[in-house]
Design a protein around this motif. Structure first.
Motif, mmCIF file in Angstrom:
data_model
loop_
_atom_site.group_PDB
_atom_site.id
_atom_site.type_symbol
_atom_site.label_atom_id
_atom_site.label_comp_id
_atom_site.label_asym_id
_atom_site.label_seq_id
_atom_site.Cartn_x
_atom_site.Cartn_y
_atom_site.Cartn_z
ATOM 1 N N ARG A 349 8.969 -28.186 2.171
ATOM 2 C CA ARG A 349 8.640 -26.923 1.525
ATOM 3 C C ARG A 349 9.859 -26.448 0.753
ATOM 4 N NH1 ARG A 349 4.517 -28.643 2.658
ATOM 5 N NH2 ARG A 349 2.827 -27.776 3.892
ATOM 6 N N LYS A 350 9.664 -25.473 -0.141
ATOM 7 C CA LYS A 350 10.829 -24.822 -0.752
ATOM 8 C C LYS A 350 10.551 -23.322 -0.864
ATOM 9 C CE LYS A 350 9.611 -25.307 -5.549
ATOM 10 N NZ LYS A 350 9.335 -26.278 -6.543
ATOM 11 N N THR A 351 11.633 -22.555 -0.975
ATOM 12 C CA THR A 351 11.475 -21.102 -1.027
ATOM 13 C C THR A 351 11.326 -20.655 -2.488
ATOM 14 O OG1 THR A 351 13.874 -21.006 -1.011
ATOM 15 C CG2 THR A 351 12.804 -20.604 1.073
ATOM 16 N N THR A 352 10.367 -19.764 -2.746
ATOM 17 C CA THR A 352 10.191 -19.294 -4.125
ATOM 18 C C THR A 352 11.098 -18.091 -4.428
ATOM 19 O OG1 THR A 352 8.382 -17.884 -3.435
ATOM 20 C CG2 THR A 352 7.777 -20.017 -4.366
ATOM 21 N N HIS A 353 11.684 -17.521 -3.359
ATOM 22 C CA HIS A 353 12.634 -16.411 -3.546
ATOM 23 C C HIS A 353 13.543 -16.354 -2.319
ATOM 24 C CE1 HIS A 353 10.110 -14.139 -0.726
ATOM 25 N NE2 HIS A 353 9.083 -14.615 -1.387
ATOM 26 N N ASP A 354 14.635 -15.587 -2.427
ATOM 27 C CA ASP A 354 15.514 -15.416 -1.255
ATOM 28 C C ASP A 354 14.653 -14.859 -0.130
ATOM 29 O OD1 ASP A 354 17.453 -16.103 -3.015
ATOM 30 O OD2 ASP A 354 18.506 -14.173 -2.983
ATOM 31 N N MET A 355 14.797 -15.410 1.065
ATOM 32 C CA MET A 355 13.969 -14.850 2.147
ATOM 33 C C MET A 355 14.646 -14.976 3.503
ATOM 34 S SD MET A 355 10.933 -17.518 2.939
ATOM 35 C CE MET A 355 10.209 -17.449 1.330
ATOM 36 N N GLU A 356 14.181 -14.150 4.422
ATOM 37 C CA GLU A 356 14.716 -14.228 5.769
ATOM 38 C C GLU A 356 13.819 -15.128 6.601
ATOM 39 O OE1 GLU A 356 15.523 -10.422 7.729
ATOM 40 O OE2 GLU A 356 15.415 -11.579 9.597
ATOM 41 N N LEU A 357 14.452 -16.026 7.312
ATOM 42 C CA LEU A 357 13.676 -16.946 8.150
ATOM 43 C C LEU A 357 14.463 -17.195 9.425
ATOM 44 C CD1 LEU A 357 10.994 -18.447 7.724
ATOM 45 C CD2 LEU A 357 12.270 -20.377 6.830
ATOM 46 N N ASN A 358 13.847 -16.941 10.538
ATOM 47 C CA ASN A 358 14.494 -17.176 11.828
ATOM 48 C C ASN A 358 15.820 -16.409 11.937
ATOM 49 O OD1 ASN A 358 14.534 -18.423 14.345
ATOM 50 N ND2 ASN A 358 15.755 -20.160 13.598
ATOM 51 N N GLY A 359 15.881 -15.260 11.294
ATOM 52 C CA GLY A 359 17.093 -14.440 11.371
ATOM 53 C C GLY A 359 18.168 -14.839 10.370
ATOM 54 N N TYR A 360 17.904 -15.833 9.551
ATOM 55 C CA TYR A 360 18.884 -16.272 8.553
ATOM 56 C C TYR A 360 18.372 -15.932 7.153
ATOM 57 C CZ TYR A 360 20.897 -19.008 12.339
ATOM 58 O OH TYR A 360 21.468 -19.390 13.517
ATOM 59 N N ILE A 362 17.703 -17.376 3.578
ATOM 60 C CA ILE A 362 17.569 -18.664 2.886
ATOM 61 C C ILE A 362 17.458 -18.378 1.383
ATOM 62 C CG2 ILE A 362 16.317 -20.865 2.815
ATOM 63 C CD1 ILE A 362 17.342 -20.034 5.649
ATOM 64 N N PRO A 363 18.351 -18.977 0.574
ATOM 65 C CA PRO A 363 18.305 -18.679 -0.865
ATOM 66 C C PRO A 363 17.063 -19.267 -1.550
ATOM 67 C CG PRO A 363 20.407 -19.674 -0.217
ATOM 68 C CD PRO A 363 19.475 -19.835 0.935
ATOM 69 N N LYS A 364 16.715 -18.702 -2.658
ATOM 70 C CA LYS A 364 15.595 -19.177 -3.492
ATOM 71 C C LYS A 364 15.835 -20.643 -3.910
ATOM 72 C CE LYS A 364 13.676 -18.524 -8.034
ATOM 73 N NZ LYS A 364 13.625 -17.813 -9.264
#
Ligand code: HEM
Length: 466
Positions: A349-360, A362-364
């Motif tokens: 998968r990839k992130t379409t925007h900066d997001m929080e995941l599992n407390g971290y 993750i950059p776009k």
């Protein structure tokens, strides 16, 4: 002495340069909130270690950083998730910006309308169109009869021969889907089509370097050839009044079909179907043959199931849906093969925007490797996990457990699961009822990053009735 000092000087310089490069790469990706992990070398990251050490790379990283860590593999900054709960969350939440993150070569070669390249409502539509041509009713009425007819012929004349079962199962997966799609597995274009298709597959697994003689360039050219073969076929069909009972026939019935696709979309969907079912079905079939060979008790049990089916039928009667339903042990063999061989290590998968995941944070644009391999060998989920034991799938509902991710999960869960199982089951039906076999021996099997026998898997086959 001077020479020794000079060599030492060069070595020290190289060492300093290497550690400076490693440090620079770490600093480059240092951002607040990222999970722990290492980014390796500039450009290459940790790809070499990942490919060389295989599953041990992941195990070592998990021991050091936990189940959620960062790395730089296969050309991209990547977050690896080995946490079962989190993996499910990622697969279920495409709408929150966790879209498929397959490599550029794959997207370039499989096309912009390929199912992995589209998101949101376009994905829903393309997936709907696909599901409409592989529905349980169509499997029963149209696809299974075609698969049966194909397998009978494909498995003819193997008696007294040394067969490369890897090659045969690859041809089988391709030609069987060509028959279901366009009913032309034995036409004059099937062989050139297959040659181009194999080049296309190689291209999708290569680095996107567009230079002469690279697999990537070969893949792009193969895509062009396949498009021209399929476009010609579409034109021929449009010009004729003939009714075709196959997947293409269904997709082209614009008036009756809820999903109206243009030619470009039809072609990309056809390529999607061929591509998605090709390696999964062929490798599972090959590995099932391998495991059955190595486990005589399992072979005896599966034969019992298939001879019982044959006893209810005349020799020329095809396998039908009721037979398929009665193949409970065969289904278990297929799941156990997929689990133990880990045909699919995980999904991207990839992130379409900066997001929080599992407390971290993750950059776009970062890739997320939902690594499911370790689940398959978890002793808490599968007792004695390294043993090939299809019986574990009978009588309990392992298939419906949340950790069962052999066919993926969430909105992208494999739509071809039952079709794939039907193909492999029918192949095994004719194989185990017609033949016995022994391995010629000495063939190497690689299990990572793909399950493959680099020089083929050779078996000596003899007719069961001899
Ligand atoms: C043993 C056989 C098979 C296995 C193990 C398998 C496995 C998988 C997995 C793990 C995924 C999820 C990919 C992701 O989440 O990114 C997937 C998706 C997919 N599979 Fe299969 N597959 C098999 C057979 C087939 C067949 C025969 C077809 C042909 C129709 C097929 C078509 C697809 C398609 C189109 C997708 C993408 C779905 C989407 O993005 O919505 N698969 N498969």
């Amino acid at each position: 002495m001077a020479l020794f000092m000079a060599i030492l000087g060069v070595l020290v310089l190289l060492l300093c340069l290497c550690s400076a490069l490693l440090k620079w790469n770490e600093v480059r990706f240092r951002r607040k909130g990222l999970p722990p992990g290492a980014m390796g070398w500039p450009v290459f990251g940790e790809t070499t270690e990942f490919l060389k050490q295989g599953p041990n790379f992941m195990k070592n990283k998990r021991a050091r950083y936990g189940s959620f860590f960062k790395s730089h593999i296969l050309g991209c900054p990547t977050i690896v998730s080995m946490d079962p709960e989190l993996n499910r969350f990622i697969l279920m939440n495409e709408a929150k910006g966790l879209v498929p993150g397959y490599p550029q070569s794959m997207l370039d070669i499989l096309g912009t309308r390929n199912i992995a390249a589209v998101h949101g409502s376009t994905h829903k539509y393309m997936r709907g169109a696909l599901l409409s041509i592989i529905s349980p009713t169509l499997i029963r009425d149209q696809l299974l009869p075609k698969i049966d007819e194909f397998m009978r012929t494909h498995l003819m004349d193997w008696d007294n021969k040394v067969i490369n079962i890897q090659e045969k199962t690859k041809e089988m997966a391709f030609l069987s889907s060509l028959k279901q799609i366009a009913g032309m597995e034995s036409s004059s274009i099937a062989q050139p089509f297959m040659t181009e298709f194999f080049k296309l597959v190689l291209g999708t697994l290569s680095l996107p370097i567009n230079l002469p003689r690279t697999n990537y360039r070969g893949g792009l050219q193969a895509r062009k050839s396949i498009i021209s073969i399929l476009s010609r076929l579409l034109e021929e069909r449009k010009a004729s009044q003939d009714v075709h009972v196959d997947m293409l026939g269904c997709l082209m019935k614009k008036d009756e079909n809820r999903y109206k696709l243009n030619d470009e979309e039809i072609i990309d969907l056809v390529i999607t179907i061929m591509y998605s079912g090709y390696e999964t079905v062929s490798t599972t079939s090959m590995m099932a043959v391998k495991y059955l060979h190595d486990h005589p008790k399992v072979l005896e049990e599966i034969r019992k199931e298939h001879f019982a089916i044959r006893e209810r039928k005349k020799p020329e009667d095809p396998i039908d849906c009721n037979d398929l339903k009665s193949m409970r042990f065969t289904r278990a063999v297929i799941f156990e093969t997929s689990r133990l061989a880990t045909i699919v290590n995980g999904v991207l998968r990839k992130t379409t925007h900066d997001m929080e995941l599992n407390g971290y944070l993750i950059p776009k644009g970062w890739r997320i490797y939902v690594y499911t391999r370790e689940i398959n060998y978890d002793p808490f989920l599968y007792h004695d996990p390294l043993t090939f034991n299809p019986w574990r799938w009978l009588g309990n509902s392992l298939e419906s457990q949340s950790h069962f991710l052999i066919f993926g999960g969430g909105t992208r869960q494999c739509p071809g699961k039952e079709l794939g199982i039907a193909e492999i089951s029918t192949f095994l039906h004719y194989f185990v009822t017609r033949y016995r076999w022994e391995e010629v021996g000495g063939d190497k099997l690689m299990k990572f990053p793909r399950v493959v026998a680099p020089n083929g898997l050779h078996i000596r086959v003899s007719s069961f009735s001899n």
